[in-house]
Design a protein around this motif. Structure first.
Motif, PDB file in Angstrom:
ATOM      1  N   SER A   1      -1.760  -0.868  13.010  1.00 37.91           N
ATOM      2  CA  SER A   1      -1.849   0.071  11.697  1.00 37.91           C
ATOM      3  C   SER A   1      -0.827  -0.142  10.835  1.00 37.91           C
ATOM      4  O   SER A   1      -0.449   0.723  10.091  1.00 37.91           O
ATOM      5  CB  SER A   1      -1.935   1.397  12.192  1.00 37.91           C
ATOM      6  OG  SER A   1      -3.304   1.569  13.130  1.00 37.91           O
TER       7      SER A   1
ATOM      8  N   TRP B   1       0.937  -0.923  -0.044  1.00 36.28           N
ATOM      9  CA  TRP B   1      -0.069   0.145  -0.054  1.00 36.28           C
ATOM     10  C   TRP B   1       0.956   1.254   0.017  1.00 36.28           C
ATOM     11  O   TRP B   1       1.024   1.696   1.106  1.00 36.28           O
ATOM     12  CB  TRP B   1      -0.889   0.069   1.087  1.00 36.28           C
ATOM     13  CG  TRP B   1      -1.808   1.206   1.045  1.00 36.28           C
ATOM     14  CD1 TRP B   1      -1.872   2.385   1.607  1.00 36.28           C
ATOM     15  CD2 TRP B   1      -3.536   0.952   0.527  1.00 36.28           C
ATOM     16  NE1 TRP B   1      -3.076   3.069   1.234  1.00 36.28           N
ATOM     17  CE2 TRP B   1      -3.780   2.117   0.704  1.00 36.28           C
ATOM     18  CE3 TRP B   1      -4.003  -0.093   0.268  1.00 36.28           C
ATOM     19  CZ2 TRP B   1      -5.195   2.369   0.229  1.00 36.28           C
ATOM     20  CZ3 TRP B   1      -5.385  -0.035  -0.256  1.00 36.28           C
ATOM     21  CH2 TRP B   1      -6.180   1.265  -0.063  1.00 36.28           C
ATOM     22  N   GLN B   2       1.407   1.965  -1.033  1.00 36.50           N
ATOM     23  CA  GLN B   2       2.433   2.496  -1.194  1.00 36.50           C
ATOM     24  C   GLN B   2       2.094   3.648  -2.171  1.00 36.50           C
ATOM     25  O   GLN B   2       2.325   3.334  -3.363  1.00 36.50           O
ATOM     26  CB  GLN B   2       3.744   1.943  -1.746  1.00 36.50           C
ATOM     27  CG  GLN B   2       5.109   2.580  -1.174  1.00 36.50           C
ATOM     28  CD  GLN B   2       5.165   2.982   0.113  1.00 36.50           C
ATOM     29  OE1 GLN B   2       4.905   2.333   0.952  1.00 36.50           O
ATOM     30  NE2 GLN B   2       5.336   4.291   0.367  1.00 36.50           N
ATOM     31  N   PRO B   3       1.659   4.921  -1.476  1.00 35.69           N
ATOM     32  CA  PRO B   3       1.464   6.019  -2.555  1.00 35.69           C
ATOM     33  C   PRO B   3       2.830   6.272  -3.410  1.00 35.69           C
ATOM     34  O   PRO B   3       4.091   6.314  -2.799  1.00 35.69           O
ATOM     35  CB  PRO B   3       1.024   7.024  -1.786  1.00 35.69           C
ATOM     36  CG  PRO B   3       1.287   6.494  -0.406  1.00 35.69           C
ATOM     37  CD  PRO B   3       1.366   5.217  -0.353  1.00 35.69           C
TER      38      PRO B   3
ATOM     39  N   GLU C   1       5.503   9.025  -5.519  1.00 41.67           N
ATOM     40  CA  GLU C   1       6.281  10.221  -5.193  1.00 41.67           C
ATOM     41  C   GLU C   1       5.267  11.359  -5.608  1.00 41.67           C
ATOM     42  O   GLU C   1       4.264  11.221  -6.542  1.00 41.67           O
ATOM     43  CB  GLU C   1       7.498  10.395  -6.095  1.00 41.67           C
ATOM     44  CG  GLU C   1       8.589   9.505  -5.739  1.00 41.67           C
ATOM     45  CD  GLU C   1       9.097   9.931  -4.535  1.00 41.67           C
ATOM     46  OE1 GLU C   1       9.471  10.905  -4.203  1.00 41.67           O
ATOM     47  OE2 GLU C   1       8.903   9.132  -3.438  1.00 41.67           O
ATOM     48  N   ASP C   2       5.009  12.409  -4.601  1.00 35.50           N
ATOM     49  CA  ASP C   2       4.182  13.639  -5.058  1.00 35.50           C
ATOM     50  C   ASP C   2       3.017  13.231  -5.199  1.00 35.50           C
ATOM     51  O   ASP C   2       2.101  14.043  -6.018  1.00 35.50           O
ATOM     52  CB  ASP C   2       4.764  14.326  -6.260  1.00 35.50           C
ATOM     53  CG  ASP C   2       5.830  14.978  -5.525  1.00 35.50           C
ATOM     54  OD1 ASP C   2       6.130  15.525  -4.547  1.00 35.50           O
ATOM     55  OD2 ASP C   2       7.071  15.390  -6.314  1.00 35.50           O
ATOM     56  N   ASP C   3       2.391  12.139  -4.404  1.00 33.42           N
ATOM     57  CA  ASP C   3       1.008  12.021  -4.409  1.00 33.42           C
ATOM     58  C   ASP C   3       0.546  11.227  -5.796  1.00 33.42           C
ATOM     59  O   ASP C   3      -0.810  11.248  -6.003  1.00 33.42           O
ATOM     60  CB  ASP C   3       0.377  12.962  -3.921  1.00 33.42           C
ATOM     61  CG  ASP C   3       0.387  13.004  -2.392  1.00 33.42           C
ATOM     62  OD1 ASP C   3       0.701  12.256  -1.562  1.00 33.42           O
ATOM     63  OD2 ASP C   3       0.503  14.442  -2.085  1.00 33.42           O
TER      64      ASP C   3
ATOM     65  N   ALA D   1      -9.727   4.662   7.933  1.00 30.99           N
ATOM     66  CA  ALA D   1      -9.914   5.750   8.929  1.00 30.99           C
ATOM     67  C   ALA D   1      -8.516   6.439   8.961  1.00 30.99           C
ATOM     68  O   ALA D   1      -8.484   7.825   9.130  1.00 30.99           O
ATOM     69  CB  ALA D   1     -10.171   5.197  10.352  1.00 30.99           C
ATOM     70  N   ASN D   2      -7.267   5.735   8.992  1.00 27.49           N
ATOM     71  CA  ASN D   2      -6.169   6.475   9.042  1.00 27.49           C
ATOM     72  C   ASN D   2      -5.501   7.408   7.795  1.00 27.49           C
ATOM     73  O   ASN D   2      -5.040   8.489   7.999  1.00 27.49           O
ATOM     74  CB  ASN D   2      -5.048   5.342   9.359  1.00 27.49           C
ATOM     75  CG  ASN D   2      -4.918   4.944  10.829  1.00 27.49           C
ATOM     76  OD1 ASN D   2      -5.481   5.530  11.830  1.00 27.49           O
ATOM     77  ND2 ASN D   2      -4.303   3.799  11.076  1.00 27.49           N
ATOM     78  N   ASN D   3      -5.823   7.025   6.612  1.00 31.26           N
ATOM     79  CA  ASN D   3      -5.552   7.425   5.463  1.00 31.26           C
ATOM     80  C   ASN D   3      -6.374   8.537   4.809  1.00 31.26           C
ATOM     81  O   ASN D   3      -6.130   8.937   3.616  1.00 31.26           O
ATOM     82  CB  ASN D   3      -5.255   6.337   4.714  1.00 31.26           C
ATOM     83  CG  ASN D   3      -4.037   5.693   5.071  1.00 31.26           C
ATOM     84  OD1 ASN D   3      -2.688   6.176   5.522  1.00 31.26           O
ATOM     85  ND2 ASN D   3      -3.878   4.577   5.620  1.00 31.26           N
TER      86      ASN D   3
ATOM     87  N   GLU E   1      -5.138   6.672  -4.740  1.00 33.54           N
ATOM     88  CA  GLU E   1      -5.181   5.952  -3.352  1.00 33.54           C
ATOM     89  C   GLU E   1      -6.626   6.173  -2.885  1.00 33.54           C
ATOM     90  O   GLU E   1      -7.121   5.242  -2.162  1.00 33.54           O
ATOM     91  CB  GLU E   1      -4.140   6.794  -2.433  1.00 33.54           C
ATOM     92  CG  GLU E   1      -4.456   6.093  -1.145  1.00 33.54           C
ATOM     93  CD  GLU E   1      -3.333   6.886  -0.077  1.00 33.54           C
ATOM     94  OE1 GLU E   1      -2.700   7.771  -0.782  1.00 33.54           O
ATOM     95  OE2 GLU E   1      -2.867   5.949   1.037  1.00 33.54           O
TER      96      GLU E   1
ATOM     97  N   ALA F   1      -8.154  11.266   5.203  1.00 37.43           N
ATOM     98  CA  ALA F   1      -7.831  12.760   4.993  1.00 37.43           C
ATOM     99  C   ALA F   1      -6.729  13.091   4.051  1.00 37.43           C
ATOM    100  O   ALA F   1      -6.986  14.159   3.370  1.00 37.43           O
ATOM    101  CB  ALA F   1      -7.377  13.143   6.551  1.00 37.43           C
ATOM    102  N   GLU F   2      -6.048  12.202   3.866  1.00 36.40           N
ATOM    103  CA  GLU F   2      -4.796  12.922   3.099  1.00 36.40           C
ATOM    104  C   GLU F   2      -4.602  12.045   1.990  1.00 36.40           C
ATOM    105  O   GLU F   2      -3.912  12.431   1.027  1.00 36.40           O
ATOM    106  CB  GLU F   2      -3.346  12.357   3.692  1.00 36.40           C
ATOM    107  CG  GLU F   2      -3.227  13.331   4.912  1.00 36.40           C
ATOM    108  CD  GLU F   2      -2.456  14.582   4.657  1.00 36.40           C
ATOM    109  OE1 GLU F   2      -1.516  14.509   3.987  1.00 36.40           O
ATOM    110  OE2 GLU F   2      -2.715  15.529   5.506  1.00 36.40           O
ATOM    111  N   ALA F   3      -5.467  11.122   1.540  1.00 33.71           N
ATOM    112  CA  ALA F   3      -5.422  10.416   0.173  1.00 33.71           C
ATOM    113  C   ALA F   3      -6.158  11.109  -0.977  1.00 33.71           C
ATOM    114  O   ALA F   3      -6.861  12.093  -0.731  1.00 33.71           O
ATOM    115  CB  ALA F   3      -6.155   9.039   0.282  1.00 33.71           C
ATOM    116  N   GLN F   4      -5.479  11.095  -2.088  1.00 39.86           N
ATOM    117  CA  GLN F   4      -6.096  11.709  -3.165  1.00 39.86           C
ATOM    118  C   GLN F   4      -6.130  10.556  -4.704  1.00 39.86           C
ATOM    119  O   GLN F   4      -5.156   9.854  -4.536  1.00 39.86           O
ATOM    120  CB  GLN F   4      -5.473  13.049  -3.512  1.00 39.86           C
ATOM    121  CG  GLN F   4      -4.145  13.082  -3.328  1.00 39.86           C
ATOM    122  CD  GLN F   4      -3.885  14.665  -3.222  1.00 39.86           C
ATOM    123  OE1 GLN F   4      -3.993  15.471  -3.862  1.00 39.86           O
ATOM    124  NE2 GLN F   4      -2.698  14.936  -2.060  1.00 39.86           N
TER     125      GLN F   4
END
Lengths: 331, 283
Positions: free
Chosen positions: B222, B49-51, B53-55, B242-244, B252, B246-249
């Motif tokens: 986690s 589960w690896q985003p 570089e730079d999302d 729940a953990n990810n 992801e 807020a920041e995922a785009q």
């Protein structure tokens, strides 16, 4: 509980200011305590309401790109090209620091000395036990247990992680700079946000993790002396953070793009990070109001920031930022 | 007139549930479609589960959270089912009448505690005990499973107890009159009589354990890593979401909807299997 309280305070603040012309910001949670202190003091002094919601750097960048907030906070500076492409302005606000907090029976605050080699070994999983040679070498007088090391990291993407991995990468290029890297250590436990990691370190014996300095202060966790670029072991204190901040090379030409981790200097604490504000270039009027707030904070907020464990920007940097604002006609 | 209104209203309510179910599925699917197209079925067997570089982009796979969810639930059920049955039998057949009321009330109170409290208690009190007695890091699969079990026991035992109480006295007395022991009465009269409700309670508890987020987020560690021991930390679907979130785009975020869809499907399959297999046979 603290988070809950904070959440309700934010909710209340939002509710009470619904009719006033409030400035909206969101993003990085790393500087949230100091922004919170600044906004409430600013409100008292001027009556202007500024709301800042700590949602994380990634969310801040996303929100400002979509123009749904007046300003955004990010721990990760954006490169000048990226800023231009998205029509954004950027400037730093405060410098914070990341400490290595641990939970080892009988080892008190500042007793553990971690060399750069040892830090790399712990976070890459090469050192599996606390009495590993690489750690013991610098800690002859400390009684380290023959117990496996548990590494506490962030479960969410985080600017704190970005700045910590930046430091790790400086020690050993095998580490990738990332907001959420894959940790190779054998025993890893993740927690959500700084408070989650802090709770894990507190609860798990023989653990070590990276957290923002103010969380160490709040929970009174022991933290390690860290070896800096000059080879000295430095205790995390506001003084050593200030010494580190002096070496930051911010210029308005580059929109202050600079990652300040692992600076030079005999007395610099090495794991420091600046946090930044992003503004939408086209909204000149709103930007002036936001800038007014930060101008006020630079002038009146240094003491509050220092009390919370952050380092105010050096005067020369503040002057440079003022020039930047004037140049962009947002002052 | 009133009868017609009532009939229409109840029909509407019933349809509404179906509409909501389909709508949730549809929304999950449409948000997940990006990830479904990118990863396809490989998503189920990929362990990273690896985003990127730079999302931008990245590789996302659901194998570890899916396995983590199932294992934590399995541990919880293994512990909770026998205990819950024991409590129910004790309260209906063994306990002194004076004891029944206070214990029943305690169980119902336990069922009403919000899950975050179990999580906090688990992390601050229980995790160090687990670390001392089983080794490991304190937080992990076992801790999450045990606390999950504690959370679902009151649920199961309350329903099971009520069901066992409905066994007609005549049936039990007849069995005793035939010379059956207490154990035989429980095994051959009460259990078969209340089987449906017992299975129903197990299914409800299973559903709760599968989707539990807050308590497990505190306790499972986690980390997106396959556990090799029962005390190892890992992650579960709701915890990862729940953990990810807020920041995922982009990809992801879409992958997270894919995971949510899988949790939806897994819960649906387990629960309908349990329902049709155990409850359907009787009809």
């Amino acid at each position: 509980m603290k988070k809950l309280l904070l959440g309700s305070v934010v909710a209340l603040a939002v509710a009470t200011s619904a009719n006033a012309e409030a400035l909206k910001g969101r993003g990085a949670s790393f500087p949230a305590p100091v922004y919170k202190a600044w906004t409430s003091a600013y409100n008292k002094a001027t009556g202007v309401q500024v709301n800042y919601t700590p949602t994380g750097s990634g969310d801040g960048i996303k929100s400002i790109k979509k123009r749904i907030v007046d300003f955004a906070g990010s721990d990760k500076p954006l490169k000048p090209e990226v800023l231009k492409e998205n029509k954004l302005y950027m400037f730093p606000t405060v410098v914070g620091s990341i400490v290595l907090a641990y939970n080892i029976d009988g080892v008190k605050d500042g007793e553990l000395k971690l060399s750069r080699e040892a830090i790399a070994a712990i976070f890459s999983g090469k050192a599996k036990m606390w009495d590993d040679e690489v750690i013991k070498k610098e800690n002859k007088d400390v009684k380290l247990p023959h117990e496996p090391i548990t590494v506490a990291v962030r479960a969410d993407k985080s600017g704190t992680t970005f700045n910590f991995t930046y430091f790790l990468n400086k020690i050993n290029p095998e580490f990738k700079v990332s907001k959420k890297p894959e940790w190779k250590a054998e025993k890893v436990v993740a927690g959500k946000s700084n408070s989650g990691v802090t709770a894990n370190i507190k609860q798990i014996k023989n653990s070590i993790g990276y957290i923002e300095y103010s969380y160490k202060l709040k929970e009174n966790l022991p933290a390690a002396k860290v070896q800096n670029k000059a080879g000295k072991f430095i205790n995390p204190t506001v003084k050593s953070f200030q010494d580190a901040a002096k070496y930051a090379s911010w210029t308005k030409e580059k929109d202050f793009y600079a990652i300040i981790g692992d600076p030079d200097g005999e007395t610099s604490y090495p794991i420091v990070a600046a946090t930044f504000i992003l503004l939408p270039a086209e909204k000149a009027e709103k930007n002036k109001e936001v800038v007014k707030f930060f101008e006020w904070a630079y002038k009146n907020g240094d003491k509050v920031a220092a009390d919370l464990g952050y380092v105010p920007l050096p005067a020369s940097t503040k002057d440079e930022i003022a020039k930047y604002w004037a140049e962009k006609k947002i002052k | 007139m009133v009868g017609k209104i009532f009939k229409d209203f109840s029909l509407l309510s019933a349809i509404l549930i179906l509409v909501i179910l389909v709508a949730i599925f549809g929304i999950l699917y449409s948000y997940a479609s990006d990830a479904i197209h990118t990863f396809g079925w490989d998503f189920l067997t990929t362990t990273t589960w690896q985003p990127g570089e730079d999302d931008d982009g990245g590789i996302f796979g659901g194998y570890i959270p899916i396995v983590g969810t199932l294992l934590a639930t399995l541990i919880a059920m293994l512990i909770a089912v026998p205990i819950a049955m024991g409590i129910a039998i004790f309260l209906t057949e063994v306990a002194h009448p004076l004891l029944i009321k206070p214990v029943s009330i305690a169980i119902e109170l336990l069922a009403a505690i919000p899950s975050i409290i179990y999580g906090m208690w688990g992390l601050f009190y229980f995790a160090p005990i687990i670390q001392q007695s089983f080794g490991g890091s304190g937080v992990g699969l076992l801790t999450a499973g045990i606390v999950l079990a504690i959370m679902i026991v009151p649920f199961m035992s309350a329903i099971t107890k009520d069901a066992m109480n409905t066994t007609p006295g005549v049936l039990k007395e007849s069995a005793y009159a035939m010379g059956a022991t207490k154990f035989e009465v429980i095994k051959d009269v009460i259990m078969p009589y209340s089987k449906t409700a017992i299975i129903g309670s197990v299914i409800l508890a299973l559903g709760r354990a599968l989707g539990e987020t807050m308590a497990v987020a505190f306790l499972i560690g986690s980390i997106v890593k396959l556990p090799s021991k029962v005390t190892d930390p890992t992650t579960s679907i709701p915890v990862l979401l729940a953990n990810n979130f807020a920041e995922a785009q982009d990809l992801e975020l879409s992958s997270m909807f894919y995971l949510a869809l899988i949790l939806f499907a897994v819960s649906f399959i387990i629960i309908s299997f349990a329902k049709f297999y155990f409850l359907g046979r009787k009809r």
